[in-house]
Motif scaffolding. Structure first.
Motif, PDB file in Angstrom:
ATOM      1  N   GLY A 162       0.811  -1.217   0.000  1.00  0.00           N
ATOM      2  CA  GLY A 162       0.000   0.000   0.000  1.00  0.00           C
ATOM      3  C   GLY A 162       0.839   1.259   0.000  1.00  0.00           C
ATOM      4  O   GLY A 162       0.406   2.312  -0.477  1.00  0.00           O
ATOM      5  N   ALA A 163       2.062   1.145   0.545  1.00  0.00           N
ATOM      6  CA  ALA A 163       2.926   2.322   0.677  1.00  0.00           C
ATOM      7  C   ALA A 163       3.724   2.611  -0.582  1.00  0.00           C
ATOM      8  O   ALA A 163       4.253   3.708  -0.747  1.00  0.00           O
ATOM      9  N   LYS A 164       3.834   1.638  -1.460  1.00  0.00           N
ATOM     10  CA  LYS A 164       4.655   1.829  -2.660  1.00  0.00           C
ATOM     11  C   LYS A 164       3.849   2.575  -3.720  1.00  0.00           C
ATOM     12  O   LYS A 164       2.809   2.090  -4.155  1.00  0.00           O
ATOM     13  N   GLY A 211      -0.989   6.760   2.746  1.00  0.00           N
ATOM     14  CA  GLY A 211      -0.025   7.515   3.542  1.00  0.00           C
ATOM     15  C   GLY A 211      -0.676   8.611   4.353  1.00  0.00           C
ATOM     16  O   GLY A 211      -1.896   8.637   4.544  1.00  0.00           O
ATOM     17  N   VAL A 212       0.172   9.501   4.839  1.00  0.00           N
ATOM     18  CA  VAL A 212      -0.291  10.625   5.640  1.00  0.00           C
ATOM     19  C   VAL A 212       0.220  11.909   4.987  1.00  0.00           C
ATOM     20  O   VAL A 212       1.403  11.987   4.613  1.00  0.00           O
ATOM     21  N   VAL A 213      -0.663  12.886   4.812  1.00  0.00           N
ATOM     22  CA  VAL A 213      -0.264  14.160   4.203  1.00  0.00           C
ATOM     23  C   VAL A 213       0.684  14.884   5.159  1.00  0.00           C
ATOM     24  O   VAL A 213       0.359  15.087   6.327  1.00  0.00           O
ATOM     25  N   SER A 214       1.872  15.207   4.688  1.00  0.00           N
ATOM     26  CA  SER A 214       2.810  15.918   5.563  1.00  0.00           C
ATOM     27  C   SER A 214       2.863  17.404   5.215  1.00  0.00           C
ATOM     28  O   SER A 214       3.327  18.222   5.995  1.00  0.00           O
ATOM     29  N   ARG A 235       7.966   8.856  -0.337  1.00  0.00           N
ATOM     30  CA  ARG A 235       7.295  10.151  -0.191  1.00  0.00           C
ATOM     31  C   ARG A 235       6.961  10.635  -1.602  1.00  0.00           C
ATOM     32  O   ARG A 235       7.758  10.440  -2.528  1.00  0.00           O
ATOM     33  N   THR A 236       5.773  11.207  -1.773  1.00  0.00           N
ATOM     34  CA  THR A 236       5.425  11.724  -3.102  1.00  0.00           C
ATOM     35  C   THR A 236       5.047  13.201  -3.023  1.00  0.00           C
ATOM     36  O   THR A 236       4.547  13.666  -2.005  1.00  0.00           O
ATOM     37  N   TYR A 237       5.324  13.937  -4.119  1.00  0.00           N
ATOM     38  CA  TYR A 237       5.042  15.368  -4.228  1.00  0.00           C
ATOM     39  C   TYR A 237       4.098  15.614  -5.396  1.00  0.00           C
ATOM     40  O   TYR A 237       4.252  15.000  -6.467  1.00  0.00           O
ATOM     41  N   VAL A 276       8.596  11.317  -6.926  1.00  0.00           N
ATOM     42  CA  VAL A 276       8.649  10.189  -5.990  1.00  0.00           C
ATOM     43  C   VAL A 276      10.015  10.231  -5.339  1.00  0.00           C
ATOM     44  O   VAL A 276      11.035  10.334  -6.032  1.00  0.00           O
ATOM     45  N   ARG A 277      10.046  10.251  -4.025  1.00  0.00           N
ATOM     46  CA  ARG A 277      11.331  10.215  -3.320  1.00  0.00           C
ATOM     47  C   ARG A 277      11.447   8.948  -2.498  1.00  0.00           C
ATOM     48  O   ARG A 277      10.480   8.529  -1.868  1.00  0.00           O
ATOM     49  N   ARG A 278      12.666   8.378  -2.586  1.00  0.00           N
ATOM     50  CA  ARG A 278      12.930   7.181  -1.788  1.00  0.00           C
ATOM     51  C   ARG A 278      14.048   7.542  -0.833  1.00  0.00           C
ATOM     52  O   ARG A 278      15.130   7.934  -1.259  1.00  0.00           O
ATOM     53  N   ASN A 279      13.770   7.466   0.462  1.00  0.00           N
ATOM     54  CA  ASN A 279      14.717   7.864   1.497  1.00  0.00           C
ATOM     55  C   ASN A 279      15.265   9.267   1.231  1.00  0.00           C
ATOM     56  O   ASN A 279      16.455   9.530   1.374  1.00  0.00           O
ATOM     57  N   GLY A 280      14.373  10.145   0.791  1.00  0.00           N
ATOM     58  CA  GLY A 280      14.738  11.542   0.593  1.00  0.00           C
ATOM     59  C   GLY A 280      15.322  11.864  -0.767  1.00  0.00           C
ATOM     60  O   GLY A 280      15.490  13.021  -1.110  1.00  0.00           O
ATOM     61  N   VAL A 281      15.636  10.836  -1.549  1.00  0.00           N
ATOM     62  CA  VAL A 281      16.273  11.076  -2.849  1.00  0.00           C
ATOM     63  C   VAL A 281      15.236  10.946  -3.974  1.00  0.00           C
ATOM     64  O   VAL A 281      14.542   9.930  -4.052  1.00  0.00           O
ATOM     65  N   PRO A 282      15.111  11.967  -4.851  1.00  0.00           N
ATOM     66  CA  PRO A 282      14.155  11.852  -5.961  1.00  0.00           C
ATOM     67  C   PRO A 282      14.552  10.697  -6.886  1.00  0.00           C
ATOM     68  O   PRO A 282      15.730  10.544  -7.223  1.00  0.00           O
TER      69      PRO A 282
END
Ligand SMILES: [Zn+2]
Length: 289
Positions: A162-164, A211-214, A235-237, A276-282
């Motif tokens: 679900g998180a991917k 997820g949760v909106v940050s 994390r997605t933008y 899409v960022r993975r561990n902070g890296v786009p």
């Protein structure tokens, strides 16, 4: 003067003949003693008879009780055997699921205690029965632990899936992909850290994973921006929106409408800037579409 003899007179009704007996004192004593012995003996026999009758009734009662208890024990043993069969089936299923889930074998020899044919027979004492029940209780505890572990694993798997991020955040067409490009603003080569997907203003923008909106606010460059934390490092933008439909801290699920396409921030036309960022890296969203 002591009496030596007793005289008994028998006078029949309506008769004048009187019969008399003379009995010596010693003979009378002997007769009385004899009578006493006979009566005592008879009394003792009577008591004995009554007691034995009662004993017989008690014996029958105990025998009946014993039979009932044996029947109950047998049905208990049968019930225990059924439980053991169930436990063996559960252990087999458990083992299969663990193999499928690629989990290690249970910590302890949970299967060892319940392998093989039923070992109970009706001659088992209550103590042995108790031992088996205790063993079964331990088996059940181990099984429960194993099941909880499997459940936890499946839950983690589901959250991970679900998180991917997956799929497109908006129905539109790709106008600029991930990588180095000539900036439409400065003309210099610059890294583009996401996808630009063109769509009409107002077209719904969807979360691509749970997820949760940050963040749900205007940010220089991004315009009206939504950022979602998905866990597992994702994390997605979603940038340049015209409207935001979510607030920071809100839980969202994949496919949920979070914003409307717009042209806010540093943008040359109505589109979504999707990162899409993975561990902070786009990373290239291509892998997640
Ligand atoms: Zn962009």
């Amino acid at each position: 003067m002591s009496v030596k003899k007793y005289t008994f007179l028998i006078i029949p009704e309506g008769s004048h003949q009187v019969r008399r007996f003379n009995i010596k004192r010693s003979v009378l004593k002997a007769c009385l003693a004899c009578a006493l012995v006979v009566m005592t003996g008879f009394g003792a026999m009577t008591v004995d008879y009554i007691v034995s009758e009662l004993d017989q009734a008690e014996l029958e009662r105990l025998q009946t009780e014993n039979r009932q208890q044996r029947n109950e024990l047998q049905s208990l043993v049968a019930g225990l055997e059924d439980l053991q069969k169930e436990m063996r089936l559960m252990a087999q299923t458990d083992a299969k699921v663990r193999i499928l889930a690629d989990l290690s074998k249970p910590k302890t020899d949970a299967m060892a205690g319940i392998g093989g044919p039923p070992e109970i027979d009706e001659n088992d004492s209550f103590a042995q029965l108790q031992t088996r029940i205790d063993q079964m209780r331990r088996d059940i505890d181990l099984r429960r632990e194993s099941q909880e572990e499997i459940q936890g694993f499946l839950h983690d798997q589901r959250s991970m899936v679900g998180a991917k991020p997956s799929g497109w955040p908006v129905k539109g067409w790709l106008t600029s992909s991930f990588g180095m490009r000539k900036s439409p603003f400065t003309g210099k080569r610059k890294m583009h850290e996401g996808y630009d997907i063109a769509a009409r203003t107002g077209t719904p923008v969807y979360a691509t994973a749970d997820g949760v909106v940050s963040k749900a606010e205007t940010v220089p460059g991004y315009g009206k921006l939504v950022v979602i934390e998905h866990g597992y490092g994702y994390r997605t933008y979603y940038g340049h929106n015209s409207k935001l439909h979510v607030r920071a801290g809100q839980r969202v699920t994949r496919g949920e409408k979070i914003a409307a396409v717009g042209n806010t921030g540093r943008s040359t036309g109505s589109h979504v800037h999707y990162e899409v960022r993975r561990n902070g890296v786009p990373v290239n969203p291509k892998k997640f579409i």
